[in-house]
Each structure stands twice: as structure tokens, then as C-alpha cells.
Design an enzyme around this catalytic site. Structure first.
Site, mmCIF file in Angstrom:
data_model
loop_
_atom_site.group_PDB
_atom_site.id
_atom_site.type_symbol
_atom_site.label_atom_id
_atom_site.label_comp_id
_atom_site.label_asym_id
_atom_site.label_seq_id
_atom_site.Cartn_x
_atom_site.Cartn_y
_atom_site.Cartn_z
ATOM 1 N NE ARG A 166 -4.688 0.961 -7.933
ATOM 2 C CZ ARG A 166 -5.375 0.385 -6.947
ATOM 3 N NH1 ARG A 166 -5.639 1.051 -5.837
ATOM 4 N NH2 ARG A 166 -5.801 -0.855 -7.063
ATOM 5 C CE LYS A 214 -3.095 -3.892 -6.595
ATOM 6 N NZ LYS A 214 -2.684 -4.182 -5.227
ATOM 7 C CD GLU A 255 -0.231 1.121 1.378
ATOM 8 O OE1 GLU A 255 -1.368 0.692 1.089
ATOM 9 O OE2 GLU A 255 0.562 1.536 0.524
#
Ligand code: PLP
Ligand code: COI
Length: 341
Positions: A82, A184, A220
């Protein structure tokens, strides 16, 4: 190995400096060997890319002491992958997957005295991150980068541990369509700070973000994905290109289907459906699974049947199975556990 003098069962989710951190530098187009160092300070140009244009991304994973006394971490390969995706989207150099995993192993091993004991309720949070360190004044990527990784012992992310929390539907958006919600990037969190402070001031634990384009679908929270359980026992999680692909959520969906034999669905979840759900939880490395007891939408309350005292039954099964795997009480699917010591 004598453990650090910490009241493990009473720590929150905060920063406690540990002995060693890993640092590698990218210069002239290549990463150096990197090293474990003791200095927790960073010296950089006043014009560093990270300071001017927020060129930074990070990861988060945890190390655990297992029931039989080993130190392990959970699926570090997925964090490495990720981070590679985050770096590509932010025009940063990739830190190779095998080196990422080795940095996790070496740094945790070097801070063994800070790995909370089995059964204490605390874990060792591992924070890898990368940032543009060379000067940038026109809007463009930096030339040089630093990759760092530190560890810090943590307790529950939400005060009260596994007690259900109350969240509100946010008037602010977290991520634009085709933006950076799926990586992220530090910038996703900087822009959420106003909304989270405002939520806290108004008595809510977190924000439920809806999709920015239509404001009809659940995305989210600021730091976790959603898992819902329908009244017929199906585990449902929102599918969206603008949410972070949570490793906890992906693991829980596997646990639900392959271990617990539940029906699972990853699909758009309309906010309209939320009132009909039996259970709701936030999942992530920091959040583990935090049950949601109530969602407030501009004064309208949606209260889940399990109430404000305990987790719903399916959430509890998911929680027990996932933490059982992480703490070595249950057999892990192939490749999920990396033994450090
Ligand atoms: N969503 C956001 C915005 C997060 O910051 C996090 C935390 O990492 C998650 C979801 C959960 O992801 P993971 O389970 O990989 O920790
Ligand atoms: C994590 O769960 O690792 C995160 O990065 C979330 C953050 C809000 C602490």
C-alpha cells in the site's frame, strides 16, 4: 529481556518514544543502506518538500506478543504494497517491499522491551513514513526523500476500548472522486483535523464521511473503514475508489467468509440503508474493530440494536477471531503472521 517500566493496561493511543528507529535516505536516485539510530529528531531544509507541499505518506501496523511468548506482526507485506501505491500517486520513490518488511522486523526487534506483554490490552504500533526532504519552491516533487519507521506502545484508539461509540454524519468531505482517498497521504488527515475537532467538541467520537459526489453513499471515517451486519447476518462493507483499502477490513471479510462461514458483500452502501443494519463497526489497525452504537445525522439518531454497552454478536465473533489470530490463539491463514522473535 526486561520490559520498559510502563503501565501497559492504562496507556492510550499516544506517542511514547522507544529506543531505536530505522532511517533510510534517497539521494541521487537511489536509497542508501539505511540504519537503526537512536536520534528521534529530524533536521531538514526550511524549504523541504514535505513542509511546503505536504509530500508525505505513511503506514500503520502493529506487533503483538503472542500467547506462547513470540513477537509477531500482522501482514506487513500488505502495508509495504500500500505504501508503494501511495508513493507512486505522490510522485515519491518506492521503498522496496522486502526492505520495508526487514525494517519492520529490525526495528521491532531493537525495541523488544517496548512490545507490550500478552494479555495487557496494549500493542506496539509501527509507523513507517516517507517524505520529501530536499528544498522545493515551485510546485514539483522533491529530489531527495527520507523513509523512517518508529514504534510506540499503544492502548485502545477510542477511550473505553470495546464500548460502542457515537459518530455523526460529517458536512465536510474526506476525499474527492479521483483524488487521494485510496492512498495513505498525510494530506488526507490534515484536511480532516477541522472536522474531527468539531465532532469532538459536539460530543461525537468520529465522523462518518459520505461520498463527495452524491452524498448518498457511506465511505469511511477519518481513520477506519466500515463494516455493517444486516439483519439476516450478511457482513457488508462499502466499495469505493475513494476509501483507503484497509488491511483489517480485507482480513475481516476473509475471516467472515472463509472462517466463520458468513455471507459477505463488498458493494456501495447507501446511507439510506444504515438504519436497517443490525450492527456497525469501524475497523483498522488502530481501531481494531470499534463497535458503533449510534450514528447521528443532523439530529436524527440511528441506534443499532446491540445498544451502547456492548458489541453486537457478529462484530464480537469477528473481533475475537481476528485478535485470536493476531495474538496466536487461533491458527492464521497462510502468510498473515510474520514472526519477529
Ligand atoms: N481508513 C483510513 C482513513 C485509515 O487511516 C486507516 C488506518 O490505517 C484505515 C482505514 C484502516 O486501514 P488498516 O486496516 O490497513 O489499518
Ligand atoms: C491506523 O489505523 O494505522 C491509522 O493509521 C489510523 C490513524 C487514524 C491512527
Amino acid at each position: 529481556m526486561e520490559k520498559a517500566n510502563i503501565d501497559w493496561s492504562n496507556i492510550g493511543f499516544g506517542y511514547i518514544p522507544t529506543d531505536k528507529r530505522f532511517v533510510a535516505n534517497y539521494k541521487n536516485g537511489a536509497w542508501d543502506e539505511g540504519a537503526l539510530i537512536t536520534d528521534d529528531k529530524i533536521v531538514m531544509s526550511e524549504c523541504a518538500g514535505v513542509l511546503q507541499y505536504a509530500q508525505t505518506c505513511f503506514e500503520g501496523l502493529k506487533a503483538y506478543t503472542t500467547e506462547d511468548g513470540h513477537i509477531v506482526c500482522f501482514r506487513p507485506d500488505l502495508n509495504a504494497e500500500r505504501m508503494i501505491d501511495s508513493c507512486k500517486r505522490l510522485e515519491m520513490p518506492v521503498f522496496p517491499k522486502e526492505r520495508f518488511i526487514q525494517a519492520v522486523v529490525d526495528t521491532v526487534a531493537a525495541n523488544e522491551r517496548f512490545v507490550p506483554p500478552y494479555g495487557s490490552g496494549a500493542t506496539l504500533y509501527i509507523r513507517p513514513y516517507m517524505f520529501g526532504i530536499s528544498p522545493v519552491i515551485g510546485v514539483k516533487p522533491a529530489e531527495d526523500y527520507q523513509f523512517r519507521l518508529f514504534c510506540t506502545p499503544v492502548g485502545p484508539y477510542f477511550k473505553g476500548g470495546a464500548k460502542p461509540i457515537t459518530i455523526r454524519v460529517s458536512d465536510y468531505d474526506r476525499a474527492a472522486p479521483h483524488g487521494t482517498g485510496h492512498i495513505k497521504a498525510g494530506l488526507n488527515y490534515a484536511m480532516s483535523l477541522f472536522a474531527i475537532q468539531d465532532a469532538h467538541e459536539k460530543g461525537f467520537d468520529e465522523n462518518m464521511y459520505l461520498d463527495a459526489a452524491t452524498r448518498t453513499k457511506v465511505e469511511e471515517t477519518g481513520g477506519a473503514n466500515f463494516i455493517f451486519v444486516t439483519k439476516d447476518g450478511t457482513v457488508v462493507t462499502p466499495k469505493s475508489d475513494s476509501i483507503l483499502p484497509s488491511i483489517t477490513r480485507r482480513s475481516l471479510m476473509y475471516v467472515a467468509k472463509e472462517i466463520l462461514g458468513l455471507k459477505t458483500e463488498e458493494r456501495p452502501v447507501y446511507f439510506e440503508e444504515v438504519k436497517d443494519m443490525a450492527e456497525c463497526g469501524l475497523c483498522g489497525t488502530a481501531a481494531v474493530i470499534s463497535p458503533v452504537g449510534k450514528v447521528v445525522d443532523h439530529g436524527n439518531e440511528i441506534c443499532f440494536p446491540a445498544g451502547m454497552e456492548e458489541m453486537g454478536p457478529v462484530t464480537k465473533k469477528l473481533y475475537d477471531t481476528l485478535t485470536g489470530i493476531q495474538m496466536g490463539r487461533l491458527e492464521a491463514p497462510e502468510g498473515w503472521i510474520k514472526v519477529i522473535k
